[in-house]
Design a protein around this motif. Structure first.
Motif: not given
Length: 367
Positions: A53, A57, A185, A188-189
């Motif tokens: 992450l 990010m 997020i 991305c997660l």
């Protein structure tokens, strides 16, 4: 066919051992599964997700901008190289290699820079060194902290030394930092979790395979045979068998070293060298993580050997001065036991001093 003859021979040997010693091999496989499921999976998987992450990010670029004045003069690398190095130290094998592979796949570093970073970023973690090797094996958490300190210095020395091989490329081939919008997020997660599951499953496969392979070599007497061949060396047979097994799988080797009858300083130095090298099991795990990075494997292996030698020499030089601080006994023999660790004062002072100097130097260069 001739190129793969060694691998074919190893596979045939493993099949023979599975058929000849089924009970022992089954128990070894079950222990390896337990080790992966109860210790490696819960400790490493969350760390992989968190690091993934951070990478996706944009945290690595921010760290790189701040540490650029420190990484360039010391290693000849962009500041982003500090991200896999320090996280590799804190999380252990093979997180340093995993983060480096992610940086290369996202085109944030070049192949030359990735090879240079890999020469010093993939190291044993504090949980294994302090909890397993120090407390459980040698009955003194203090030695685990010393191992961690020596592996850290050995990695730095290796990175500085291997700068000679990558100097012309790594200094003049920086990828400029470009500020881009960070994804959310929720984007991305899912990808991070899927990638982490794939990696942790591979690691589990290697742990089980090499756990069974070590047991096969024990049952067939290969370790005993190697100890007899090296009997001309001034070490006990137990010490030589531990080193032979440790080159294949470091955890088993360091445990056998802790029970060998040789001089404590020699046993601790050998253990430090084994954990810095990682053994063939860790090597295969690392190369599996790096399957999408076309590095020169021989150069990476040479770097790990250099790291092992540097860490061992640093420990051997420090041992006479720090031995009196070691705790004599620890009331535990668990594999990753819960122990009340007391961090030595000199370790705290030296760590604070190093990071303070690094931070001040980075600020000075930034000005």
């Amino acid at each position: 066919m001739r190129k793969n003859s060694f691998a074919i021979g190893c596979a045939c040997f493993l099949v023979f051992a599975l058929l000849r010693y089924p009970q022992a091999m089954l128990e070894a496989g079950a222990k390896s599964v337990t080790l992966w499921f109860q210790q490696v999976l819960p400790s490493l998987f969350p760390f992989m997700v968190a690091c993934g992450l951070l990478l996706r990010m944009g945290a690595a670029e921010i760290v790189g901008e701040w540490l650029k004045p420190l990484m360039r003069p010391i290693f000849g690398l962009p500041g982003i190289a500090a991200f896999p190095f320090f996280l590799g130290i804190f999380s252990g094998y093979p997180m340093g290699a995993k983060i480096t592979a992610s940086l290369y796949e996202e085109r944030k570093i070049t192949l030359s820079q990735a090879e240079h970073i890999l020469s010093f970023c993939n190291n044993p973690g504090p949980l294994f060194l302090v909890g397993t090797v120090g407390a459980a094996f040698f009955h003194a958490p203090f030695w685990g902290y010393i191992f961690l300190f020596c592996c850290f210095l050995g990695a730095i020395a290796t990175g500085m030394l291997f700068r000679l091989f990558y100097f012309s490329k790594s200094v003049n081939d920086f990828i400029p930092y470009q500020k881009t919008p960070s994804p959310s997020i929720t984007e991305c997660l899912p990808q991070t979790i899927a990638d982490s599951i794939d990696t942790i499953t591979q690691i589990g496969g290697y742990i089980i395979l090499f756990g069974v392979a070590v047991e096969a070599m024990k049952q067939t007497g290969i370790f005993h045979f190697l100890g007899n061949i090296l009997s001309f060396l001034p070490f006990s047979e137990e010490f030589l068998c531990a080193m032979s097994g440790g080159i294949l799988e470091m955890t088993n080797g360091t445990f056998l070293l802790s029970t060998a009858p040789d001089n404590l300083s020699f046993r601790l130095t050998a253990a430090c060298m084994l954990v810095a090298f990682g053994g063939l099991s860790i090597l295969c795990q690392t190369l599996g993580v790096l399957r999408n990075v076309p590095i020169k494997k021989s150069r990476y292996i040479a770097a790990k050997i250099c790291n092992s030698l540097c860490s061992g020499m640093i420990f051997f030089a420090m041992a006479p001065f720090v031995e009196k601080y070691a705790q004599k006994t620890v009331p535990t023999i668990a594999f990753l036991a819960e122990t009340a660790f007391t961090i030595p004062i000199f370790y705290i002072k030296s760590s604070i001093f190093f990071f303070a100097c690094a931070f001040l130097f980075a600020l000075y260069q930034r000005r």
